[in-house]
Design a protein around this motif. Sequence first.
Motif: not given
Length: 202
Positions: A126-131, A141-156, A182-186
């Motif tokens: 897991y990681a925070d949503k911004d990361c 290569g997800i569209n920047e304007k749609k990325a946050a919504d796509i992340v939320a949708k796929i998680d759901k 994984t947002g805090s480690i490589s």
Amino acid sequence: MSIITIARQYGSGGRQIGQDLAQKLNVPFYDKQLVAIAAKKSGMSEELFQKADERHTSSLLYSLVMGNYTFGVPGTAANLPLNDQLFLLQTQIIREAAKKGACVVVGRCADYILREFPHIFRVYLYADKDCRTRHAIDEYGINEKKAADIVAKIDKQRAAYCNFYTSTKWGDPVNYDLCLNTGSISAESAVQLIMDASQMKP
């Protein structure tokens, strides 16, 4: 050597970490190729299966047959929704792979499907949503304007898929042997941590 399953939030790097882990351990890796294997096994369209992958239907079938169903004669269960057919096929393929020995399986409720197998090590990434949104933009290569919504949708979708086909709750720490942010480690550190922790499990 353990069979390692990786459940993951979208954008947490699960696929790459799984690939790197399998390569380092020199064991088979299963992720999206499960769809291709299922399509070949069934004689159905891989494209159709890709659309159904990790998405559930409203059927109650799996609460009754999960763990007991065998996919035998071609055409068996052909009246089921495509999502259900794919889940049954992937269940069989994942179990057959695990019977052969150590491997890494990403997603597809593998932690639940293989729950009765010995030497299973279950990981949740897991990681925070911004990361994860930034990762989706930069790596997928997800569209920047749609990325946050796509992340939320796929998680759901992934949560609904797991919660529907199993008796466990997706992302609940009690269902895993190791949870990693994984947002805090490589990715390299994540691979090493999973390797080390899997070797420590009794």
